[in-house]
Design an enzyme around this catalytic site. Sequence first.
Site, PDB file in Angstrom:
ATOM      1  N   GLY A 225       0.768  -1.238   0.000  1.00 42.43           N
ATOM      2  CA  GLY A 225       0.000   0.000   0.000  1.00 42.43           C
ATOM      3  C   GLY A 225       0.795   1.281   0.000  1.00 42.43           C
ATOM      4  O   GLY A 225       0.222   2.361  -0.156  1.00 42.43           O
ATOM      5  N   GLU A 259       4.341  -6.319   1.755  1.00 42.39           N
ATOM      6  CA  GLU A 259       3.890  -6.725   0.410  1.00 42.39           C
ATOM      7  C   GLU A 259       3.796  -5.524  -0.541  1.00 42.39           C
ATOM      8  O   GLU A 259       2.714  -5.169  -1.001  1.00 42.39           O
ATOM      9  CB  GLU A 259       2.507  -7.385   0.511  1.00 42.39           C
ATOM     10  CG  GLU A 259       2.430  -8.553   1.456  1.00 42.39           C
ATOM     11  CD  GLU A 259       0.988  -8.962   1.785  1.00 42.39           C
ATOM     12  OE1 GLU A 259       0.046  -8.218   1.446  1.00 42.39           O
ATOM     13  OE2 GLU A 259       0.810 -10.027   2.381  1.00 42.39           O
ATOM     14  N   GLY A 261       3.760  -3.327  -3.806  1.00 44.22           N
ATOM     15  CA  GLY A 261       3.542  -3.510  -5.241  1.00 44.22           C
ATOM     16  C   GLY A 261       3.854  -2.208  -5.955  1.00 44.22           C
ATOM     17  O   GLY A 261       4.940  -2.007  -6.486  1.00 44.22           O
ATOM     18  N   ARG A 262       2.875  -1.312  -5.886  1.00 41.04           N
ATOM     19  CA  ARG A 262       2.999  -0.007  -6.552  1.00 41.04           C
ATOM     20  C   ARG A 262       4.322   0.691  -6.240  1.00 41.04           C
ATOM     21  O   ARG A 262       4.968   1.241  -7.128  1.00 41.04           O
ATOM     22  CB  ARG A 262       1.842   0.882  -6.084  1.00 41.04           C
ATOM     23  CG  ARG A 262       1.703   2.177  -6.828  1.00 41.04           C
ATOM     24  CD  ARG A 262       0.677   3.086  -6.131  1.00 41.04           C
ATOM     25  NE  ARG A 262      -0.563   2.412  -5.837  1.00 41.04           N
ATOM     26  CZ  ARG A 262      -1.611   2.331  -6.653  1.00 41.04           C
ATOM     27  NH1 ARG A 262      -1.556   2.905  -7.828  1.00 41.04           N
ATOM     28  NH2 ARG A 262      -2.703   1.688  -6.296  1.00 41.04           N
ATOM     29  N   ARG A 298      -6.241   3.120 -15.628  1.00 38.45           N
ATOM     30  CA  ARG A 298      -6.287   3.872 -14.366  1.00 38.45           C
ATOM     31  C   ARG A 298      -6.983   5.229 -14.485  1.00 38.45           C
ATOM     32  O   ARG A 298      -7.787   5.563 -13.621  1.00 38.45           O
ATOM     33  CB  ARG A 298      -4.888   4.024 -13.766  1.00 38.45           C
ATOM     34  CG  ARG A 298      -4.226   2.665 -13.430  1.00 38.45           C
ATOM     35  CD  ARG A 298      -2.935   2.833 -12.633  1.00 38.45           C
ATOM     36  NE  ARG A 298      -3.224   3.342 -11.307  1.00 38.45           N
ATOM     37  CZ  ARG A 298      -3.030   4.586 -10.920  1.00 38.45           C
ATOM     38  NH1 ARG A 298      -2.496   5.471 -11.724  1.00 38.45           N
ATOM     39  NH2 ARG A 298      -3.347   4.957  -9.709  1.00 38.45           N
ATOM     40  N   TYR A 302     -10.139   5.158 -12.022  1.00 35.04           N
ATOM     41  CA  TYR A 302     -10.001   5.887 -10.748  1.00 35.04           C
ATOM     42  C   TYR A 302      -9.859   7.393 -10.948  1.00 35.04           C
ATOM     43  O   TYR A 302      -9.455   8.093 -10.017  1.00 35.04           O
ATOM     44  CB  TYR A 302      -8.735   5.458  -9.993  1.00 35.04           C
ATOM     45  CG  TYR A 302      -8.439   4.007  -9.863  1.00 35.04           C
ATOM     46  CD1 TYR A 302      -9.284   3.149  -9.141  1.00 35.04           C
ATOM     47  CD2 TYR A 302      -7.262   3.472 -10.401  1.00 35.04           C
ATOM     48  CE1 TYR A 302      -8.959   1.817  -8.985  1.00 35.04           C
ATOM     49  CE2 TYR A 302      -6.943   2.138 -10.241  1.00 35.04           C
ATOM     50  CZ  TYR A 302      -7.797   1.316  -9.540  1.00 35.04           C
ATOM     51  OH  TYR A 302      -7.458  -0.001  -9.381  1.00 35.04           O
ATOM     52  N   CYS A 327     -14.266   2.751 -28.217  1.00 31.83           N
ATOM     53  CA  CYS A 327     -15.605   3.325 -28.303  1.00 31.83           C
ATOM     54  C   CYS A 327     -16.272   3.427 -26.935  1.00 31.83           C
ATOM     55  O   CYS A 327     -17.200   2.685 -26.618  1.00 31.83           O
ATOM     56  CB  CYS A 327     -16.459   2.491 -29.246  1.00 31.83           C
ATOM     57  SG  CYS A 327     -15.705   2.405 -30.854  1.00 31.83           S
ATOM     58  N   GLU A 328     -15.757   4.314 -26.111  1.00 28.87           N
ATOM     59  CA  GLU A 328     -16.308   4.607 -24.784  1.00 28.87           C
ATOM     60  C   GLU A 328     -15.939   6.057 -24.496  1.00 28.87           C
ATOM     61  O   GLU A 328     -14.784   6.435 -24.706  1.00 28.87           O
ATOM     62  CB  GLU A 328     -15.633   3.769 -23.691  1.00 28.87           C
ATOM     63  CG  GLU A 328     -15.804   2.267 -23.774  1.00 28.87           C
ATOM     64  CD  GLU A 328     -17.157   1.786 -23.272  1.00 28.87           C
ATOM     65  OE1 GLU A 328     -17.830   2.529 -22.530  1.00 28.87           O
ATOM     66  OE2 GLU A 328     -17.525   0.664 -23.649  1.00 28.87           O
ATOM     67  N   TYR A 356      -0.161  -1.484 -12.063  1.00 26.39           N
ATOM     68  CA  TYR A 356      -1.579  -1.524 -12.427  1.00 26.39           C
ATOM     69  C   TYR A 356      -1.807  -0.883 -13.795  1.00 26.39           C
ATOM     70  O   TYR A 356      -2.795  -0.191 -14.026  1.00 26.39           O
ATOM     71  CB  TYR A 356      -2.437  -0.872 -11.328  1.00 26.39           C
ATOM     72  CG  TYR A 356      -2.143  -1.482  -9.977  1.00 26.39           C
ATOM     73  CD1 TYR A 356      -2.578  -2.777  -9.698  1.00 26.39           C
ATOM     74  CD2 TYR A 356      -1.367  -0.818  -9.025  1.00 26.39           C
ATOM     75  CE1 TYR A 356      -2.270  -3.380  -8.486  1.00 26.39           C
ATOM     76  CE2 TYR A 356      -1.053  -1.418  -7.815  1.00 26.39           C
ATOM     77  CZ  TYR A 356      -1.498  -2.695  -7.549  1.00 26.39           C
ATOM     78  OH  TYR A 356      -1.185  -3.293  -6.363  1.00 26.39           O
TER      79      TYR A 356
HETATM   80  C1  LIG Z   1      -2.736  -5.360  -3.936  1.00 28.84           C
HETATM   81  C2  LIG Z   1      -2.173  -5.887  -2.704  1.00 28.84           C
HETATM   82  C3  LIG Z   1      -0.904  -5.482  -2.269  1.00 28.84           C
HETATM   83  C4  LIG Z   1      -0.075  -4.445  -2.983  1.00 28.84           C
HETATM   84  O1  LIG Z   1      -0.631  -3.183  -2.906  1.00 28.84           O
HETATM   85  P1  LIG Z   1       0.210  -1.925  -3.395  1.00 28.84           P
HETATM   86  O2  LIG Z   1      -0.667  -0.771  -3.134  1.00 28.84           O
HETATM   87  O3  LIG Z   1       0.475  -2.115  -4.851  1.00 28.84           O
HETATM   88  O4  LIG Z   1       1.466  -1.886  -2.609  1.00 28.84           O
HETATM   89  C5  LIG Z   1      -0.387  -6.062  -1.133  1.00 28.84           C
HETATM   90  N1  LIG Z   1      -1.095  -6.997  -0.441  1.00 28.84           N
HETATM   91  C6  LIG Z   1      -2.317  -7.408  -0.827  1.00 28.84           C
HETATM   92  C7  LIG Z   1      -3.021  -8.427  -0.041  1.00 28.84           C
HETATM   93  C8  LIG Z   1      -2.898  -6.860  -1.957  1.00 28.84           C
HETATM   94  O5  LIG Z   1      -4.120  -7.254  -2.325  1.00 28.84           O
END
Ligand SMILES: *Cc1c(COP(=O)(O)O)cnc(C)c1O
Length: 400
Positions: A225, A259, A261-262, A298, A302, A327-328, A356
Amino acid sequence: MTDFKALAQTYGTPLYVYDFDAMSAQFESLKEAFRGRKSILAYAVKANSNLSVVKHFAQLGAGADCVSIGEVRRALMAGVPKYRILFSGVGKRDDEIREAIEADILYINVESEAELSRVEAIAAELGTTARISIRVNPNIDPKTHPYISTGLHDNKFGVEIDAAKRMYIQAKNAPSLDPVGIHFHIGSQLTELEPIYEAAVIVADLLRSLQAIDIELKFFDIGGGLGVRYNDETTIAPYDYAQAVLSALRGLDVTVVCEPGRFLTANAGYFLTKVLYEKRNGEKRFVVVDGAMNDLIRPSLYKAYHRIEALGKTGEENAADVVGPVCESGDFLAKNYPLPPMEHNDLLLVHSAGAYGFGMGSNYNTRGRSAEVAIEGGKERLIRRRETFDDVIACERDYL
Ligand SMILES: *Cc1c(COP(=O)(O)O)cnc(C)c1O
């Protein structure tokens, strides 16, 4: 400096370009923040699931946080060791649970009492023990976009504290379950530390109360997150993030699992698209490009902001909607974005497209998905070829 024009010429557009060195730098900064503590950085594969991206993080020592068995397979294929793979997600099928148990991954993040019972039954059928962690919903408002908020009772994710307690007791008493961790993930694109700290305190308290009834958990999984800067957001420094979590864990001997990601991929990625035409409808100016919502959703999904650079262009900037051919009316990459006059074959570089982006793409309007290119140590390489028409119809043609 990456020569995006040359890349467009070699690989065509629309095109995703990833700076692997920038991904490494993000990974190292987070690793550094947790230095000296037992920790696992499990890359959230869904942010950018290209096999070469996952392999890149695996080589840096990352684990993988997966939300489908497909992602678990990707992680294994890309060389992530099974003992650093997690399986999260609110709705896992029986066959996915079975395969994850058989693959002997680190643990499954369980998200409901019903799911716990399924994992218990399937592990028993297999005559084995499944390592599990329970995703707690701490009911904290992460102060992010509602679509990417996950830590409120309004959201579908995780279980309440009381339910989590019952589940740990069930797991402890079940011969086919081994509770090893506790998990929360309150949302994505978090730019404030307070909600993370509050969630960590709540979940750490639960961990202590479980210790008191002889349930010892090894892994404290804080989810992902961490936000990034798309425009002018203030972001959380990795060091402050780590310190906040560790301060909630005082006196506890646990391995922190994170965890991200982004945070690891967003700003290392670019989406390169070519201008087809300019047009006006009355006063409104449109720049029509060859990239669309099926490539990068995105902005449509969002109202996300992405910085856009008109490569090699100068001149007076005026507001334009940057739109694709789909076409949207919701098919846009930007609204009222200041751009110089654009001509046929000019290039627009959309920044912060590494998370994403490609992964949320589709074949809508029978558009093949973009190619993906990696840049590492100044060298480029293709990591996914462009989809052809034959690729797009491959699963249908035999039924004609
Ligand atoms: C999507 C997700 C993440 C990664 O979220 P980011 O905002 O990309 O860091 C981590 N853990 C879980 C369980 C997720 O669903």
